[in-house]
Design an enzyme around this catalytic site. Structure first.
Site, PDB file in Angstrom:
ATOM      1  CB  SER A  37       6.601  10.328 -29.994  1.00  0.00           C
ATOM      2  OG  SER A  37       7.579  10.784 -30.901  1.00  0.00           O
TER       3      SER A  37
ATOM      4  CE1 TYR B 293       7.050  12.829 -37.054  1.00  0.00           C
ATOM      5  CE2 TYR B 293       8.279  12.457 -35.039  1.00  0.00           C
ATOM      6  CZ  TYR B 293       7.364  13.190 -35.771  1.00  0.00           C
ATOM      7  OH  TYR B 293       6.773  14.296 -35.211  1.00  0.00           O
TER       8      TYR B 293
ATOM      9  CB  THR C 299       3.643  11.526 -38.049  1.00  0.00           C
ATOM     10  OG1 THR C 299       2.985  11.160 -36.835  1.00  0.00           O
ATOM     11  CG2 THR C 299       3.666  13.038 -38.167  1.00  0.00           C
TER      12      THR C 299
ATOM     13  CE  LYS D  89      -0.358  13.688 -34.572  1.00  0.00           C
ATOM     14  NZ  LYS D  89       0.844  14.481 -34.835  1.00  0.00           N
TER      15      LYS D  89
ATOM     16  CG  HIS E  66       3.486  18.134 -36.330  1.00  0.00           C
ATOM     17  ND1 HIS E  66       3.727  16.922 -36.941  1.00  0.00           N
ATOM     18  CD2 HIS E  66       4.289  18.143 -35.239  1.00  0.00           C
ATOM     19  CE1 HIS E  66       4.642  16.250 -36.251  1.00  0.00           C
ATOM     20  NE2 HIS E  66       4.988  16.966 -35.211  1.00  0.00           N
TER      21      HIS E  66
HETATM   22  C1  LIG Z   1       6.168  19.167 -27.794  1.00  0.00           C
HETATM   23  C2  LIG Z   1       5.491  18.475 -28.925  1.00  0.00           C
HETATM   24  C3  LIG Z   1       6.089  17.372 -29.498  1.00  0.00           C
HETATM   25  C4  LIG Z   1       5.435  16.690 -30.532  1.00  0.00           C
HETATM   26  N1  LIG Z   1       5.999  15.547 -31.042  1.00  0.00           N
HETATM   27  C5  LIG Z   1       5.322  14.841 -31.979  1.00  0.00           C
HETATM   28  C6  LIG Z   1       5.825  13.589 -32.427  1.00  0.00           C
HETATM   29  O1  LIG Z   1       6.861  13.111 -31.970  1.00  0.00           O
HETATM   30  N2  LIG Z   1       5.116  12.937 -33.370  1.00  0.00           N
HETATM   31  C7  LIG Z   1       3.943  13.426 -33.902  1.00  0.00           C
HETATM   32  O2  LIG Z   1       3.333  12.793 -34.765  1.00  0.00           O
HETATM   33  N3  LIG Z   1       3.440  14.609 -33.481  1.00  0.00           N
HETATM   34  C8  LIG Z   1       4.091  15.306 -32.526  1.00  0.00           C
HETATM   35  N4  LIG Z   1       3.559  16.475 -32.061  1.00  0.00           N
HETATM   36  C9  LIG Z   1       2.247  16.932 -32.550  1.00  0.00           C
HETATM   37  C10 LIG Z   1       1.118  16.355 -31.671  1.00  0.00           C
HETATM   38  O3  LIG Z   1       1.028  14.962 -31.820  1.00  0.00           O
HETATM   39  C11 LIG Z   1      -0.251  16.967 -32.009  1.00  0.00           C
HETATM   40  O4  LIG Z   1      -0.467  16.854 -33.387  1.00  0.00           O
HETATM   41  C12 LIG Z   1      -0.337  18.442 -31.590  1.00  0.00           C
HETATM   42  O5  LIG Z   1       0.312  18.634 -30.353  1.00  0.00           O
HETATM   43  C13 LIG Z   1      -1.808  18.858 -31.478  1.00  0.00           C
HETATM   44  O6  LIG Z   1      -1.903  20.208 -31.132  1.00  0.00           O
HETATM   45  P1  LIG Z   1      -2.140  20.727 -29.626  1.00  0.00           P
HETATM   46  O7  LIG Z   1      -0.864  20.528 -28.908  1.00  0.00           O
HETATM   47  O8  LIG Z   1      -2.478  22.153 -29.803  1.00  0.00           O
HETATM   48  O9  LIG Z   1      -3.252  19.897 -29.030  1.00  0.00           O
HETATM   49  C14 LIG Z   1       4.192  17.168 -31.034  1.00  0.00           C
HETATM   50  C15 LIG Z   1       3.613  18.305 -30.453  1.00  0.00           C
HETATM   51  C16 LIG Z   1       4.243  18.948 -29.412  1.00  0.00           C
HETATM   52  C17 LIG Z   1       3.567  20.140 -28.790  1.00  0.00           C
END
Ligand SMILES: Cc1cc2nc3c(=O)[nH]c(=O)nc-3n(C[C@H](O)[C@H](O)[C@H](O)COP(=O)(O)O)c2cc1C
Length: 399
Positions: free
Chosen positions: A107, A130, A156, A252, A276
């Site tokens: 990330s 981002y 994203t 994404k 997300h």
């Molecule tokens: C703690 C956390 C931090 C996340 N940080 C980012 C991020 O920095 N960039 C991003 O594109 N998605 C981020 N996401 C979304 C994840 O990439 C992903 O889309 C999501 O976790 C999928 O759902 P799931 O956790 O139920 O599998 C984050 C999700 C979580 C849970």
């Protein structure tokens, strides 16, 4: 790790090992958490078709994602602040993923930097971007990702402004944690976590600290995000990003078929159907309910990936059955990391891969390429076909 047979067991252990503020940061959704909950509920409601007496002796979960050979049809999703679930969390997760033969996505908002992960793994990984307001800085991030031989850029697009997670507000989530009495007591009961963070290379955002003015003084992630992320971001900016990124582009955060079409038109090599993880628009449809129509709209032109709510190998099967080519795994591996560092992430990957393998066998399927709607229980498939037809008709009518 031996006696932890499921992702749920990893979650329970992570909850004991990781300080409250960081555990809650991962295990929560925005506002009412309706979308967060429906991601899981809608996946779980999909019934699979049990088949018997099919020769499944020669099974394999191997496939490709954007031409890259992988041992299973999933990659690790980008997770901000991963290095706060366990010291060096990004490096450890990347090592576990690459050793297991699946891609790792770093990330923008990580603790470990692009260079840290490149140096520790010596292998290509994916970088998630981002877009913040300072385009000069974005350009330098893209150059750093190229220098690190990142093999794909994950752009994203669903976080121009930040959905609020009430638990983060209540916990006063800061990075590194603020030394308030409540936090000190909590951390004192998590010595393994504290030791891992102390030993870890970094304690703040590795990719952006020092590059973005004011970051060092801003404690609150939400305040910083809302001031730096670009609410003016739009599809025209993708052209500029593509002109600065010669490699593969994965977009994404697509939940709407119209947006999926545009993503294809602007030249995405893949799109990730994602809300997300229920952390942005509360009230948005669950990812799995959005998947079939998007596959119907763009599936033949672009690889469709899926994330949101995957906690079992059967969930991966469900997503592939509804047309996803591959998945991103989010919280499932975050829990593994919190539970046991690199071994915990490796365990999460292995649990999902093995569960998928057994699910395939019990559905009478031997190869990933053979997974399609035929593996869904007939009743479910019929309902789904009607729903997809209706949605497509509505989309055509509204166009
Ligand atoms: C703690 C956390 C931090 C996340 N940080 C980012 C991020 O920095 N960039 C991003 O594109 N998605 C981020 N996401 C979304 C994840 O990439 C992903 O889309 C999501 O976790 C999928 O759902 P799931 O956790 O139920 O599998 C984050 C999700 C979580 C849970």
């Amino acid at each position: 790790m031996k006696n932890l047979p499921s992702i749920e067991d990893l979650r329970l252990l992570a909850r004991r090992r990781v300080p409250r503020a960081f555990y809650d940061y991962a295990d929560s959704g925005s506002y009412n958490e309706d979308t967060y909950r429906s991601n899981r509920a809608d996946l779980g409601a999909i019934k699979l078709r049990q088949r018997v007496m099919v020769d499944v002796a020669a099974r394999s979960t191997e496939t490709t994602i954007l031409g890259e050979k992988v041992s299973a049809p999933f990659a690790l999703a980008p997770i901000g602040l991963l290095g706060m679930q366990h010291g060096d969390g990004e490096i450890l997760s990347a090592r576990a993923a690459l050793a297991a033969g699946i891609p790792y996505t770093l990330s923008t908002m990580s603790v470990g930097s692009i260079e840290d992960v490149a140096e520790a793994t010596g292998q290509p990984f994916w970088f998630q971007l981002y877009v913040i307001k300072d385009r000069g800085f974005i350009k330098s991030l893209l150059e750093r990702a190229q220098a690190a031989r990142c093999s794909a850029l994950v752009l994203t697009v669903d976080l121009q402004v930040l959905g609020q997670r009430h638990r983060d507000v209540k916990n006063g989530m800061t990075v590194p944690p603020e030394m308030k009495l409540k936090n000190i007591i909590d951390i004192a009961t998590k010595p393994a976590w504290a030791w891992s963070i102390l030993k870890g290379k970094r304690k703040t955002f590795g990719n952006i600290s020092g590059h973005v003015k004011g970051m060092e003084n801003v404690n609150s992630l939400a305040v910083w995000t809302n001031s730096q992320f670009d609410p003016a971001l739009n599809w025209k900016d993708v052209e500029w990003i593509k002109s600065n990124w010669p490699g593969k582009l994965i977009i994404k955060g697509i939940i709407d078929p119209e947006d999926a079409k545009i993503a294809v038109d602007v030249g995405a090599d893949a799109v990730v159907v994602s809300n997300h993880g229920g952390r942005q628009l509360d009230g948005a449809p669950s990812s799995i309910s959005a998947l079939p129509t998007i596959v119907d709209t763009i599936g033949t032109k672009t690889e469709v990936m899926f994330d949101g709510g995957i906690r079992t190998g059967a969930d991966i099967m469900r997503a592939l059955a509804l047309g996803a080519r591959s998945c991103l795994i989010g919280r499932a591996y975050v829990y593994g990391l919190g539970a046991g560092g690199q071994a915990g992430v490796a365990k999460a990957i292995e649990i999902l891969r093995k569960e998928l393998d057994v699910t395939m066998a019990l559905c009478g399927v031997s190869r990933i390429a053979d997974i399609n709607s035929q593996v869904l229980a007939p009743r479910h498939e019929k309902e789904l076909a009607v729903a997809v037809k209706q949605a497509t008709r509505h989309a055509a009518r509204d166009a």
